[in-house]
Design a protein around this motif. Structure first.
Motif, mmCIF file in Angstrom:
data_model
loop_
_atom_site.group_PDB
_atom_site.id
_atom_site.type_symbol
_atom_site.label_atom_id
_atom_site.label_comp_id
_atom_site.label_asym_id
_atom_site.label_seq_id
_atom_site.Cartn_x
_atom_site.Cartn_y
_atom_site.Cartn_z
ATOM 1 N N LEU A 209 17.077 -42.388 -75.918
ATOM 2 C CA LEU A 209 16.697 -41.800 -74.638
ATOM 3 C C LEU A 209 16.693 -40.276 -74.700
ATOM 4 C CD1 LEU A 209 18.663 -44.089 -72.167
ATOM 5 C CD2 LEU A 209 16.192 -44.010 -72.490
ATOM 6 N N ARG A 210 17.516 -39.738 -75.580
ATOM 7 C CA ARG A 210 17.575 -38.286 -75.711
ATOM 8 C C ARG A 210 16.521 -37.768 -76.693
ATOM 9 N NH1 ARG A 210 23.442 -38.715 -74.564
ATOM 10 N NH2 ARG A 210 23.781 -37.372 -72.747
ATOM 11 N N GLY A 211 15.773 -38.693 -77.295
ATOM 12 C CA GLY A 211 14.732 -38.283 -78.229
ATOM 13 C C GLY A 211 13.488 -37.810 -77.494
ATOM 14 N N GLY A 212 12.549 -37.314 -78.261
ATOM 15 C CA GLY A 212 11.350 -36.723 -77.659
ATOM 16 C C GLY A 212 10.328 -37.729 -77.189
ATOM 17 N N PHE A 213 10.493 -39.010 -77.534
ATOM 18 C CA PHE A 213 9.479 -40.005 -77.201
ATOM 19 C C PHE A 213 9.711 -40.699 -75.868
ATOM 20 C CE2 PHE A 213 9.591 -39.728 -81.841
ATOM 21 C CZ PHE A 213 8.264 -39.474 -82.124
ATOM 22 N N MET A 214 10.904 -40.604 -75.314
ATOM 23 C CA MET A 214 11.224 -41.355 -74.108
ATOM 24 C C MET A 214 10.952 -40.575 -72.821
ATOM 25 S SD MET A 214 12.133 -44.217 -75.331
ATOM 26 C CE MET A 214 12.823 -45.035 -73.909
ATOM 27 N N HIS A 215 10.882 -39.263 -72.930
ATOM 28 C CA HIS A 215 10.548 -38.410 -71.783
ATOM 29 C C HIS A 215 11.540 -38.588 -70.629
ATOM 30 C CE1 HIS A 215 6.818 -37.579 -73.877
ATOM 31 N NE2 HIS A 215 6.532 -38.881 -73.899
ATOM 32 N N LYS A 216 12.843 -38.665 -70.982
ATOM 33 C CA LYS A 216 13.886 -38.765 -69.969
ATOM 34 C C LYS A 216 14.636 -37.443 -69.878
ATOM 35 C CE LYS A 216 13.221 -43.105 -68.947
ATOM 36 N NZ LYS A 216 12.718 -43.512 -67.602
ATOM 37 N N THR A 217 14.958 -37.060 -68.655
ATOM 38 C CA THR A 217 15.720 -35.829 -68.485
ATOM 39 C C THR A 217 17.182 -36.083 -68.851
ATOM 40 O OG1 THR A 217 16.306 -36.282 -66.187
ATOM 41 C CG2 THR A 217 14.189 -35.182 -66.591
ATOM 42 N N GLU A 218 17.907 -35.006 -69.110
ATOM 43 C CA GLU A 218 19.325 -35.146 -69.446
ATOM 44 C C GLU A 218 20.088 -35.761 -68.281
ATOM 45 O OE1 GLU A 218 22.825 -35.060 -71.639
ATOM 46 O OE2 GLU A 218 20.716 -34.906 -72.221
ATOM 47 N N ASP A 219 19.720 -35.415 -67.065
ATOM 48 C CA ASP A 219 20.393 -35.989 -65.895
ATOM 49 C C ASP A 219 20.189 -37.501 -65.834
ATOM 50 O OD1 ASP A 219 21.322 -33.543 -65.143
ATOM 51 O OD2 ASP A 219 19.791 -33.181 -63.612
ATOM 52 N N GLU A 220 18.989 -37.957 -66.170
ATOM 53 C CA GLU A 220 18.710 -39.393 -66.159
ATOM 54 C C GLU A 220 19.524 -40.119 -67.231
ATOM 55 O OE1 GLU A 220 14.146 -39.963 -64.641
ATOM 56 O OE2 GLU A 220 14.422 -39.018 -66.604
ATOM 57 N N VAL A 221 19.634 -39.505 -68.401
ATOM 58 C CA VAL A 221 20.405 -40.115 -69.484
ATOM 59 C C VAL A 221 21.880 -40.177 -69.111
ATOM 60 C CG1 VAL A 221 21.108 -39.906 -71.898
ATOM 61 C CG2 VAL A 221 18.762 -39.360 -71.245
ATOM 62 N N VAL A 222 22.393 -39.080 -68.576
ATOM 63 C CA VAL A 222 23.799 -39.035 -68.180
ATOM 64 C C VAL A 222 24.086 -40.078 -67.110
ATOM 65 C CG1 VAL A 222 25.550 -37.630 -67.016
ATOM 66 C CG2 VAL A 222 24.145 -36.623 -68.820
ATOM 67 N N ALA A 223 23.164 -40.240 -66.167
ATOM 68 C CA ALA A 223 23.347 -41.224 -65.102
ATOM 69 C C ALA A 223 23.364 -42.641 -65.674
ATOM 70 C CB ALA A 223 22.232 -41.083 -64.063
ATOM 71 N N TYR A 224 22.473 -42.892 -66.635
ATOM 72 C CA TYR A 224 22.435 -44.215 -67.279
ATOM 73 C C TYR A 224 23.732 -44.495 -68.013
ATOM 74 C CZ TYR A 224 21.579 -47.387 -71.199
ATOM 75 O OH TYR A 224 21.683 -48.377 -72.137
ATOM 76 N N VAL A 225 24.198 -43.524 -68.796
ATOM 77 C CA VAL A 225 25.428 -43.701 -69.567
ATOM 78 C C VAL A 225 26.614 -43.925 -68.639
ATOM 79 C CG1 VAL A 225 27.050 -42.584 -71.159
ATOM 80 C CG2 VAL A 225 24.583 -42.398 -71.552
ATOM 81 N N GLU A 226 26.681 -43.180 -67.564
ATOM 82 C CA GLU A 226 27.782 -43.329 -66.606
ATOM 83 C C GLU A 226 27.750 -44.707 -65.949
ATOM 84 O OE1 GLU A 226 31.187 -42.544 -64.525
ATOM 85 O OE2 GLU A 226 30.304 -41.450 -66.213
ATOM 86 N N LYS A 227 26.555 -45.206 -65.658
ATOM 87 C CA LYS A 227 26.441 -46.531 -65.047
ATOM 88 C C LYS A 227 26.948 -47.614 -66.003
ATOM 89 C CE LYS A 227 23.138 -49.752 -62.960
ATOM 90 N NZ LYS A 227 21.720 -50.001 -62.581
ATOM 91 N N VAL A 228 26.588 -47.494 -67.280
ATOM 92 C CA VAL A 228 27.062 -48.452 -68.277
ATOM 93 C C VAL A 228 28.581 -48.387 -68.391
ATOM 94 C CG1 VAL A 228 27.025 -49.073 -70.737
ATOM 95 C CG2 VAL A 228 24.903 -48.442 -69.577
ATOM 96 N N LYS A 229 29.117 -47.177 -68.410
ATOM 97 C CA LYS A 229 30.566 -47.000 -68.506
ATOM 98 C C LYS A 229 31.268 -47.669 -67.328
ATOM 99 C CE LYS A 229 34.184 -43.462 -68.515
ATOM 100 N NZ LYS A 229 34.477 -41.998 -68.454
ATOM 101 N N GLN A 230 30.746 -47.463 -66.130
ATOM 102 C CA GLN A 230 31.369 -48.038 -64.941
ATOM 103 C C GLN A 230 31.328 -49.565 -64.968
ATOM 104 O OE1 GLN A 230 33.166 -46.422 -62.751
ATOM 105 N NE2 GLN A 230 32.759 -44.542 -63.894
ATOM 106 N N GLN A 231 30.239 -50.127 -65.514
ATOM 107 C CA GLN A 231 30.145 -51.583 -65.622
ATOM 108 C C GLN A 231 31.190 -52.130 -66.594
ATOM 109 O OE1 GLN A 231 25.919 -51.707 -66.605
ATOM 110 N NE2 GLN A 231 25.485 -52.724 -64.663
ATOM 111 N N HIS A 232 31.373 -51.447 -67.714
ATOM 112 C CA HIS A 232 32.400 -51.843 -68.667
ATOM 113 C C HIS A 232 33.793 -51.704 -68.056
ATOM 114 C CE1 HIS A 232 30.381 -52.648 -72.533
ATOM 115 N NE2 HIS A 232 29.451 -51.822 -72.092
#
Length: 328
Positions: A209-232
């Motif tokens: 997601l942090r690579g150049g092909f996914m076109h995701k902002t850092e905020d979007e990646v951080v939000a995704y990672v935080e959501k996964v963490k909260q689920q765990h």
């Protein structure tokens, strides 16, 4: 730890057996359990050419068995005054005969000194690894420098938010987590030890997601990672709540298990964390799928076990079918 009623200790010529025997003797004494010390020796080939015609392979084998029985009697002497300990000499391949002894006599725990001073030095294919992979009952590998009383016990919990298994197998995985927590909690209470529960999580695809092909902002990646963490975290909290409810409020309040959510790879983080807290014992499950003979540990579990430098209590789920049979 009252669940163990039929314990065997495996004595070897190469390992320091005293720590394993002392651990098993204390457990047997506290639980009023049967305790048997076994040793496995090589089988004498029937076509072996001997120096004297009157010394047959059968006579030589019987003499060797008697010699090892005497050695076992000497080994158990410090504990046999207060505890009824049986001895048995088995003949054949060590891990096979140990597992057959478990199957034949309903043993519910195998205690054995680790084959080296550090489990990190283990090589796949050793008797220890064969037992960890194939023995149907829990296997307790005791480090030669294991303290008489444990101070810190670590549980490696495998809770997850996405499972590749069928619903029935996911339930088996959940029950295995509860089983190892129950064992570790019971032992921590009897040892007056700290109980640490660790779960390692990863956000799948984070680096992509942090690579150049996914076109995701850092905020979007951080939000995704935080959501996964909260689920765990939520799943881990639910597992611990189920465990503490079963344990009881008084025991839970006394034990106060310490919960750790670790980010990274389990095969790396569990051994590092065990070393960081100076764990005396790591309790973990070694297989999830059941009912399939020959379905053994995955690479992650084997890697973790080979990197841990303390005693290990490895548990398989209910319904695990060992590929070892009683037939030769």
């Amino acid at each position: 730890m009252e669940r163990f009623k039929n314990i065997i200790v495996v004595a070897t010529a190469e390992s320091a057996n005293e720590a394993a025997l002392e651990r098993a003797a204390d457990l047997a004494n506290n639980n009023q359990a049967c305790l048997t010390v076994v040793e496995v020796i090589d089988k004498i080939p029937i076509n072996l050419k001997l120096f004297h015609n009157d010394l047959s392979p059968e006579i030589l084998q019987a003499n060797i068995v008697a010699e090892h029985e005497k050695r076992l009697e000497e080994l158990i002497a410090p504990w046999s005054k207060n505890l009824d300990i049986q001895i048995k000499v088995l003949i054949g391949t060590p891990f096979l005969e140990i597992i057959r002894e478990v199957l034949r006599n309903g043993r519910d725990l195998v205690v054995k000194a680790a084959e080296s001073d550090g489990l990190r030095a283990q090589v796949f294919g050793s008797d220890d690894m064969h037992l960890l992979r194939k023995c149907p009952c829990p296997v307790w590998l005791v480090h030669s420098k294991s303290p008489k009383a444990y101070h810190r016990i670590l549980v490696a919990a495998a809770v997850d938010i996405y499972s590749p298994f069928l619903p029935q197998e996911s339930e088996t995985k959940h029950q295995l987590d509860l089983q190892i927590l129950d064992l570790a909690g019971s032992l921590a209470l009897s040892e007056f030890a700290e109980l640490h529960i660790a779960h390692v999580w990863e956000a799948i695809g984070e680096s992509s997601l942090r690579g150049g092909f996914m076109h995701k902002t850092e905020d979007e990646v951080v939000a995704y990672v935080e959501k996964v963490k909260q689920q765990h975290q939520q799943n881990l909290n639910e597992l611990v709540a189920e465990f503490t409810n079963h344990l009881g409020s008084n025991a839970s309040a006394y034990l106060k298990p310490q919960i750790h959510l670790l980010k990274g790879s389990p095969r790396k983080e569990i051994p590092l964390f065990a070393e960081k807290i100076e764990a005396d014992l790591v309790v973990m499950g070694t297989v999830v799928r059941t009912g399939i003979p020959g379905f053994l540990m995955g690479n992650t579990a084997e890697t973790i076990l080979n990197r841990i430098d303390c005693s290990i209590l490895a548990v398989k789920p209910q319904g695990f079918v060992t590929p070892v049979t009683l037939e030769e």
